[in-house]
Design an enzyme around this catalytic site. Structure first.
Site, PDB file in Angstrom:
ATOM      1  CE1 TYR A  86      -4.128   1.788   0.362  1.00 32.32           C
ATOM      2  CE2 TYR A  86      -3.072   2.975   2.153  1.00 32.32           C
ATOM      3  CZ  TYR A  86      -4.120   2.832   1.263  1.00 32.32           C
ATOM      4  OH  TYR A  86      -5.152   3.735   1.276  1.00 32.32           O
ATOM      5  CB  SER A 101       1.027  -5.412   2.877  1.00 30.80           C
ATOM      6  OG  SER A 101       0.118  -4.599   3.576  1.00 30.80           O
ATOM      7  CD  GLN A 102      -2.266  -1.754  -2.539  1.00 28.92           C
ATOM      8  OE1 GLN A 102      -3.152  -0.921  -2.400  1.00 28.92           O
ATOM      9  NE2 GLN A 102      -1.112  -1.477  -3.125  1.00 28.92           N
ATOM     10  CG  ASP A 152       0.281  -7.769  10.494  1.00 35.19           C
ATOM     11  OD1 ASP A 152       0.086  -6.558  10.664  1.00 35.19           O
ATOM     12  OD2 ASP A 152       0.402  -8.294   9.369  1.00 35.19           O
ATOM     13  CG  HIS A 183       2.090  -5.247   8.015  1.00 36.28           C
ATOM     14  ND1 HIS A 183       1.193  -6.248   7.698  1.00 36.28           N
ATOM     15  CD2 HIS A 183       2.128  -4.427   6.920  1.00 36.28           C
ATOM     16  CE1 HIS A 183       0.720  -6.050   6.484  1.00 36.28           C
ATOM     17  NE2 HIS A 183       1.278  -4.964   5.992  1.00 36.28           N
TER      18      HIS A 183
END
Length: 328
Positions: free
Chosen positions: A92, A188-189, A279, A308
């Site tokens: 992201y 992640s994203q 996370d 994360h």
């Protein structure tokens, strides 16, 4: 951040009911069919990156709405036959950056296609693709989570996921790519996008994606995420709903079309997930919700004391081992 989510033994069996609309498959089939009204027009322009053991191409192809999307294709400089390809999506706020940022997979002997994320690339790495559908301007600083969120047809991630499917098509069309050996990955994203593409592959890519490797994936189990953590980017949805009090049901109806849990229930590629138990960006239960609904062969690496960042290079080693086992 200490352990805050369900205990690991409960996470391993956490399979929440999916919130899915009846026209989910039709929505995505129609969306991707419309994207193919525009010529893919993938262009690969050689660039001198200074990386003498790798060959780098500046990529442009047409994604959602026929709008140009940037990327990199990185190949081993010495090669004798078409290579398996790893298509990677970015976390992201990040953009494609510079070729020197993407050395792993090509150095291991694979073709590596990196998709720039439209409208992003101003938070931690530089992007080159504006979101023409929304603003027509330069890549922006986040957020993106509520852009067009009151209708799935206008939601930002409809465009991104379409771009991501077309990235696979663009990669498969290159002469040095073996279209029978396609992997998708990201963190992640990027992990959430990879999971979406894996789920869409049986619907719109003739099962082209053979391997999916989502790391600490974002964009999964939105409702729980917004209820148990107060961190960004999920907090963007919370802040929106805090003001738009009368639109909460509409928001989550839209998000159901983009939930990694629903894509996981359609995916059949060989997969390797990762999750970090501390996370607080992508809570462990949201990752396990997608993992436990995943339909294809699967494995997950659990990083017990990580936030994360997840497994980082340890996870990269595991992904390379999987590709080595499958493709040599």
């Amino acid at each position: 951040m200490a352990l805050f989510d369900k205990p690991l033994d409960e996470l391993r069996t956490y399979t929440p009911a999916r919130e899915e609309q009846g026209d989910f498959d039709a929505f995505w089939t129609d969306t991707l069919a419309a994207s193919r009204d525009h010529d893919l027009n993938a262009q690969f322009v050689p660039v001198d990156s200074g990386l003498r053991m790798l060959e780098v191409f500046d990529v442009t192809y047409n994604g959602y709405g026929g709008q140009p999307i940037k990327g990199w294709l990185i190949l081993p400089a010495v090669r004798e036959q078409p290579l398996p390809v790893v298509v990677e999506y970015i976390g992201y706020g990040g953009g494609r950056g510079l070729p020197i940022d993407w050395l792993l997979y090509a150095s291991a002997g694979y073709a590596h296609f990196v998709m720039d994320t439209r409208g992003q690339g101003s938070a931690w790495s530089k992007g080159a693709t504006p979101d023409l559908e929304s603003d027509g301007g330069n890549p922006q600083f986040p957020g993106f989570m509520t852009r067009g969120v009151l209708d799935p047809k206008t939601y930002y991630y409809r465009r991104v996921f379409t771009d991501a499917v077309r990235a696979v098509e663009a990669a498969m069309g290159h002469e040095w790519v073996d279209e029978m050996r396609v992997a998708v990955t990201g963190g992640s994203q990027g992990g959430g996008i990879a999971l979406a593409v894996a789920g869409l592959s049986p619907l719109v890519l003739d099962d082209a994606v053979k391997v999916a490797m989502p790391d600490v994936p974002f964009l999964c189990h939105y409702r729980r995420a917004t209820e148990i953590v107060d961190t960004h980017p999920y907090q963007e949805i919370v802040r929106f709903c805090k003001v738009q009090r009368d639109q909460i049901d509409t928001v989550f109806r839209t998000l159901s079309y983009f939930d990694g849990v629903n894509f996981a229930a359609r995916a059949n590629a060989q997969s390797l997930f990762s999750v970090a138990l501390m996370d607080d960006i992508c809570p462990p239960s949201t990752v396990f919700a997608a993992y436990n609904h995943y339909q294809g062969p699967k494995d997950i690496r659990v990083w017990q004391f990580n936030n994360h960042e997840g497994g980082q290079t340890f996870q990269s080693v595991a992904k390379l081992a999987l590709l080595q086992d499958l493709w040599g």
